[in-house]
Design an enzyme around this catalytic site. Sequence first.
Site, PDB file in Angstrom:
ATOM      1  N   PHE A  45      86.345  29.495 166.493  1.00 54.10           N
ATOM      2  CA  PHE A  45      87.411  29.726 165.473  1.00 54.10           C
ATOM      3  C   PHE A  45      88.802  29.122 165.379  1.00 54.10           C
ATOM      4  CE2 PHE A  45      90.935  32.566 163.828  1.00 54.10           C
ATOM      5  CZ  PHE A  45      90.603  32.429 162.407  1.00 54.10           C
ATOM      6  N   ARG A  57      91.228  33.628 158.812  1.00 55.32           N
ATOM      7  CA  ARG A  57      91.834  34.636 158.777  1.00 55.32           C
ATOM      8  C   ARG A  57      91.924  35.199 160.229  1.00 55.32           C
ATOM      9  NH1 ARG A  57      91.551  40.217 158.118  1.00 55.32           N
ATOM     10  NH2 ARG A  57      89.565  39.975 158.446  1.00 55.32           N
ATOM     11  N   LYS A  58      90.986  36.013 160.906  1.00 56.62           N
ATOM     12  CA  LYS A  58      90.820  36.440 162.028  1.00 56.62           C
ATOM     13  C   LYS A  58      89.915  35.908 162.859  1.00 56.62           C
ATOM     14  CE  LYS A  58      93.585  40.679 161.373  1.00 56.62           C
ATOM     15  NZ  LYS A  58      93.520  42.054 161.401  1.00 56.62           N
ATOM     16  N   GLY A  59      88.753  35.938 162.184  1.00 56.77           N
ATOM     17  CA  GLY A  59      87.347  35.550 162.858  1.00 56.77           C
ATOM     18  C   GLY A  59      86.826  36.411 163.909  1.00 56.77           C
ATOM     19  N   LYS A 107      75.001  24.489 151.133  1.00 59.56           N
ATOM     20  CA  LYS A 107      75.650  25.935 151.268  1.00 59.56           C
ATOM     21  C   LYS A 107      75.168  26.618 149.933  1.00 59.56           C
ATOM     22  CE  LYS A 107      80.019  27.853 150.555  1.00 59.56           C
ATOM     23  NZ  LYS A 107      81.475  27.838 150.819  1.00 59.56           N
ATOM     24  N   TRP A 164      81.412  28.489 159.148  1.00 59.98           N
ATOM     25  CA  TRP A 164      81.240  28.276 160.574  1.00 59.98           C
ATOM     26  C   TRP A 164      79.617  27.648 160.724  1.00 59.98           C
ATOM     27  CZ3 TRP A 164      80.886  33.191 164.336  1.00 59.98           C
ATOM     28  CH2 TRP A 164      81.040  32.564 165.680  1.00 59.98           C
ATOM     29  N   HIS A 170      75.386  31.017 148.272  1.00 63.80           N
ATOM     30  CA  HIS A 170      75.513  32.336 148.546  1.00 63.80           C
ATOM     31  C   HIS A 170      74.686  33.136 147.781  1.00 63.80           C
ATOM     32  CE1 HIS A 170      79.001  31.705 150.649  1.00 63.80           C
ATOM     33  NE2 HIS A 170      79.965  31.617 149.804  1.00 63.80           N
ATOM     34  N   TYR A 229      76.300  37.102 162.695  1.00 64.55           N
ATOM     35  CA  TYR A 229      77.472  36.680 163.111  1.00 64.55           C
ATOM     36  C   TYR A 229      78.100  37.229 164.494  1.00 64.55           C
ATOM     37  CZ  TYR A 229      82.761  36.026 162.445  1.00 64.55           C
ATOM     38  OH  TYR A 229      84.084  35.903 162.500  1.00 64.55           O
TER      39      TYR A 229
HETATM   40  S1  PPS Z   1      83.084  31.615 152.077  1.00 69.46           S
HETATM   41  O1  PPS Z   1      84.076  31.242 151.420  1.00 69.46           O
HETATM   42  O2  PPS Z   1      82.370  32.733 151.332  1.00 69.46           O
HETATM   43  O3  PPS Z   1      82.103  30.885 152.406  1.00 69.46           O
HETATM   44  O4  PPS Z   1      83.542  32.212 153.614  1.00 69.46           O
HETATM   45  P1  PPS Z   1      82.655  32.234 154.908  1.00 69.46           P
HETATM   46  O5  PPS Z   1      82.853  30.968 155.549  1.00 69.46           O
HETATM   47  O6  PPS Z   1      81.387  32.628 154.608  1.00 69.46           O
HETATM   48  O7  PPS Z   1      83.395  33.408 155.693  1.00 69.46           O
HETATM   49  C1  PPS Z   1      84.810  33.208 156.194  1.00 69.46           C
HETATM   50  C2  PPS Z   1      84.811  34.172 157.327  1.00 69.46           C
HETATM   51  O8  PPS Z   1      84.214  33.540 158.292  1.00 69.46           O
HETATM   52  C3  PPS Z   1      85.357  33.417 159.456  1.00 69.46           C
HETATM   53  N1  PPS Z   1      85.125  32.191 160.239  1.00 69.46           N
HETATM   54  C4  PPS Z   1      84.890  32.029 161.584  1.00 69.46           C
HETATM   55  N2  PPS Z   1      84.654  33.314 162.425  1.00 69.46           N
HETATM   56  C5  PPS Z   1      84.292  32.902 163.800  1.00 69.46           C
HETATM   57  N3  PPS Z   1      84.550  31.391 164.219  1.00 69.46           N
HETATM   58  C6  PPS Z   1      84.374  30.413 163.268  1.00 69.46           C
HETATM   59  N4  PPS Z   1      84.548  29.169 163.695  1.00 69.46           N
HETATM   60  C7  PPS Z   1      84.600  30.814 162.027  1.00 69.46           C
HETATM   61  N5  PPS Z   1      84.713  29.919 160.890  1.00 69.46           N
HETATM   62  C8  PPS Z   1      85.179  30.765 159.941  1.00 69.46           C
HETATM   63  C9  PPS Z   1      86.542  33.310 158.670  1.00 69.46           C
HETATM   64  O9  PPS Z   1      87.905  33.584 159.515  1.00 69.46           O
HETATM   65  C10 PPS Z   1      86.437  34.550 157.571  1.00 69.46           C
HETATM   66  O10 PPS Z   1      86.332  35.546 158.495  1.00 69.46           O
HETATM   67  P2  PPS Z   1      87.575  36.688 158.621  1.00 69.46           P
HETATM   68  O11 PPS Z   1      87.256  37.799 159.101  1.00 69.46           O
HETATM   69  O12 PPS Z   1      88.222  36.871 157.139  1.00 69.46           O
HETATM   70  O13 PPS Z   1      88.514  36.017 159.501  1.00 69.46           O
END
Ligand code: PPS
Length: 270
Positions: A204, A232-234, A81, A27, A83, A168
């Site tokens: 999302f 997934r859900k965001g 990027k 994101w 981690h 977040y």
């Molecule tokens: S990674 O692979 O570790 O870099 O994953 P990362 O991107 O850090 O985290 C993935 C989770 O971020 C959610 N996500 C978002 N949430 C809200 N808005 C936007 N735009 C968005 N983009 C990615 C993604 O859905 C994962 O969270 P969960 O809770 O599993 O849905």
Amino acid sequence: MKSHINEDDSAGTGSLTTEMPNKGTTWISEIVDMILNDGDIERCKRGPIYERVPFLEFAGPKPLPVGTEQLANMASPRNVKTHLPFHLVPKSFWEHDCKVIYVARNAKDNLVSYYHFDLSNRIQPWPGTWEEYLEKFINGKVPFGSWYEHVKGWWDQKDKHRILYMFYEDMKKDPKQEVMKVMKFLEKDLADESVNKIVHHTTFEAMKANPMANYTTIPEFFFDHKLSPFMRKGIVGDWKNYFTVAQNEIFDKDYQKKMAGSMLPLLVNT
Ligand code: PPS
């Protein structure tokens, strides 16, 4: 590694988007790419996110790109990027005064998201059952180590370097305000119309539907979206659907112990 990352960044123009996995790296990476490209949506569809934003420490199976090789061929300013916990970031980042955006996410949602990610991600260890994974997370036995040390490590450094520490949950609550914070940090001044475009393009729903941001372009042997989609859900608070009352009590007690003395705002029950 030093010369790869920083030889063009003597003006501190490189920016690093960092966090523990599953906190919103993708994101914030998309937001930064949009800002650096003045809100030009088509330009931000020039390639999948892992080509536009190299993953510093990634050296996995082909055809996915090796982070340091990509960076060696990229012009500044580079959006990188990682981690990595603070103490493992190459010192050259600090020597060249690079900017870092750190995104923290509430521990329980981070855990739930990471569990699903590890179900689908075939190059990380199999997560085991939910109960087993919960225990591993608490004990820092997950890839990239302890969530607690990660968020505290970066928090403790945030005033010593050019680090923007974000949450977040704030990004969900007021995305425009948070995008503007990032813009200011990157010293960009975009028109309100462009800011609105960025906010819309990085929701999302928009990112889930965008093959250049949703990781559906990577091979199934690496990530199997059928087990659990990357997007997934965001949402905030999904942990309530997974923790039992007993698990929640154990987690909270342990959280208080591990985070005792830290000035970091509570990241556990949002
Ligand atoms: S990674 O692979 O570790 O870099 O994953 P990362 O991107 O850090 O985290 C993935 C989770 O971020 C959610 N996500 C978002 N949430 C809200 N808005 C936007 N735009 C968005 N983009 C990615 C993604 O859905 C994962 O969270 P969960 O809770 O599993 O849905």
